[in-house]
Design a protein around this motif. Structure first.
Motif, short mmCIF file in Angstrom:
data_model
loop_
_atom_site.label_atom_id
_atom_site.label_comp_id
_atom_site.label_asym_id
_atom_site.label_seq_id
_atom_site.Cartn_x
_atom_site.Cartn_y
_atom_site.Cartn_z
N UNK A 241 0.81 -1.22 0.00
CA UNK A 241 0.00 0.00 0.00
C UNK A 241 0.84 1.27 0.00
N UNK A 242 2.08 1.13 0.34
CA UNK A 242 2.95 2.31 0.35
C UNK A 242 3.54 2.59 -1.03
N UNK A 243 3.54 1.57 -1.86
CA UNK A 243 4.15 1.73 -3.17
C UNK A 243 3.44 2.81 -3.98
N UNK A 244 2.13 2.81 -3.84
CA UNK A 244 1.37 3.84 -4.55
C UNK A 244 1.83 5.24 -4.15
N UNK A 245 2.16 5.36 -2.91
CA UNK A 245 2.65 6.66 -2.44
C UNK A 245 4.01 6.97 -3.06
N UNK A 246 4.87 5.92 -3.12
CA UNK A 246 6.17 6.12 -3.75
C UNK A 246 5.98 6.57 -5.19
N UNK A 247 5.07 5.84 -5.81
CA UNK A 247 4.83 6.11 -7.23
C UNK A 247 4.36 7.55 -7.41
N UNK A 248 3.48 7.95 -6.50
CA UNK A 248 2.96 9.30 -6.59
C UNK A 248 4.08 10.32 -6.40
N UNK A 249 4.91 10.06 -5.40
CA UNK A 249 5.99 11.00 -5.12
C UNK A 249 7.08 10.95 -6.17
N UNK A 250 7.05 9.86 -6.91
CA UNK A 250 8.11 9.69 -7.91
C UNK A 250 8.01 10.72 -9.02
N UNK A 251 6.89 11.43 -9.11
CA UNK A 251 6.75 12.45 -10.13
C UNK A 251 7.65 13.65 -9.84
N UNK A 252 8.08 13.75 -8.59
CA UNK A 252 8.87 14.92 -8.21
C UNK A 252 10.31 14.84 -8.74
N UNK A 253 10.83 15.99 -8.98
CA UNK A 253 12.23 16.08 -9.42
C UNK A 253 13.11 16.28 -8.19
N UNK A 254 14.18 15.56 -8.15
CA UNK A 254 15.05 15.63 -6.97
C UNK A 254 16.38 16.26 -7.30
N UNK A 255 16.85 17.04 -6.37
CA UNK A 255 18.16 17.67 -6.56
C UNK A 255 19.26 16.79 -6.02
N UNK A 256 20.42 16.99 -6.56
CA UNK A 256 21.57 16.24 -6.07
C UNK A 256 21.97 16.78 -4.70
N UNK A 257 22.58 15.94 -3.94
CA UNK A 257 23.03 16.38 -2.62
C UNK A 257 24.26 17.27 -2.78
#
Length: 336
Positions: free
Chosen positions: A86-102
């Motif tokens: 059930x958490x995967x859907x959340x990952x998938x949803x958040x996966x649309x975000x662009x992430x910056x490098x550290x």
DNA sequence: TTGTGTTTTATTGCCTCC
DNA sequence: GGAGGCAATAAAACACAA
């Protein structure tokens, strides 16, 4: 759990299910719009900054596509690992975000870029492994970094050119002022001669000047003549050194004669500070001009020498302006 | 908090080179 | 024709003033 059309676009090591994606196999507009990313919150736990051994996933956006005919995907593996469907859907949803490098990743990449701003395939893979990123992300970062570097370079070049221009403009304005000072000097000396002429009465013209129709004002309005006259001043002073000009100086030389000073100021080209436009004047003298000038100088010197003699008289229309004959002028501009 | 401007990451399409 | 580079652009992330 893997969305149809998702394609893991690169990377090596644990998550490299399909090898590095061919750039020309990139998911284009239709599929890219449905492409997904891995949530930082979850992959972040897999990514160890400074990890130098294997690719553990990305803390940045990763595109996915169909892998193994869609029967097995990265997320399938991820689901098993998390064992929380059930958490995967959340990952998938958040996966649309662009992430910056550290910061560490950026620092490492900056250092590498400083050594060489081009990226060979081997180095790309090596950096990807060391930073825990996809090779494609490394390539993109270098590409964007080169673009930023190029922009900075252009800004620097522009600044250098502008400084050069400002210096040239300053030099030009200084020369312009110097020229006007010299011109004013010529006018002052001309006044001296006028005064002397009046004192001595009328003098006769040299032959080549006798037919001149040019008015004194017109003759001296010639810019080339005026500039050249600055050189005359030394000769004139030499010729006049035996003469006591002290009285003339007090009466004429330092006077703010409206006639001449107005002429000087009205012809001075004032450039606004905000303006980056200046137009050099056509001031080069031709060979003919030089000869005419020398001829005139010789004539003037003789005239002045003769003026020392009370027996020699000239008219007021020639000596005061060094008597450039009309046919010898050849300069088509009087004001500028 | 929100609107806005800037920066960063990533995509797209085209081009050149081998 | 594939690989890689670049310019233009999109869009998320971020900074910051009001």
């Amino acid at each position: 759990m893997m969305a149809p059309g998702m394609l893991y676009s690169g990377g090596s090591g644990a998550f490299n299910f399909n090898g590095v994606l061919n750039q020309k196999q990139r998911v284009m507009s239709s599929s890219s719009s449905s492409s997904s990313t891995i949530a930082k919150e979850h992959l972040g736990s897999l990514f160890v900054p400074g990890c130098s051994s294997s690719y553990l996933g990305s803390s940045s956006m990763v595109s996915f596509g169909r892998v193994n005919g869609g029967k097995r995907s990265f997320f399938d593996s991820f689901d098993q690992e998390e064992n929380e469907a059930d958490e995967v859907g959340e990952y998938y949803h958040q996966a649309e975000k662009k992430r910056r490098l550290t910061d560490n990743q950026v620092q490492f990449l900056e250092k590498s870029f400083g050594e060489e701003n081009k990226l060979e395939p081997e180095r790309k893979v090596q950096l990807a492994k060391e930073l825990g990123l996809q090779p494609r992300q490394i390539a993109i970062w270098f590409q964007n970094r080169r673009a930023r570097w190029k922009t900075k370079q252009l800004e620097k070049e522009f600044e250098a050119l502008r400084n050069q221009y400002d210096n040239l403009k300053s030099d030009y304005n200084n020369l312009l002022k110097e020229k006007e000072n010299l011109r004013a000097e010529v006018f002052q000396l001309t006044d001296k001669l006028l005064l002397k002429e009046r004192k001595n009465g009328q003098l006769s013209l040299p032959d080549f000047q006798k037919h001149s129709d040019a008015s004194p004002k017109e003759t001296m309005a010639d810019p080339i003549s005026r500039v050249k006259m600055s050189n005359v001043s030394a000769r004139v002073l030499t010729l006049q050194q035996q003469e006591d000009l002290s009285s003339a100086k007090s009466d004429v030389l330092d006077s703010e004669s409206p006639h001449y000073t107005d002429g000087v100021h009205s012809s001075f080209i004032e450039q606004g500070d905000s303006s980056y436009v200046f137009e050099p004047e056509p001031s080069n003298l031709s060979q003919d001009d030089e000869e005419k000038f020398d001829k005139t100088m010789l004539s003037t010197a003789n005239l002045l020498a003769k003026a020392e003699d009370d027996d020699y008289r000239v008219t007021s229309s020639n000596v005061s302006y060094f008597g450039f004959p009309v046919e010898d002028q050849g300069f088509g501009f009087w004001s500028y």
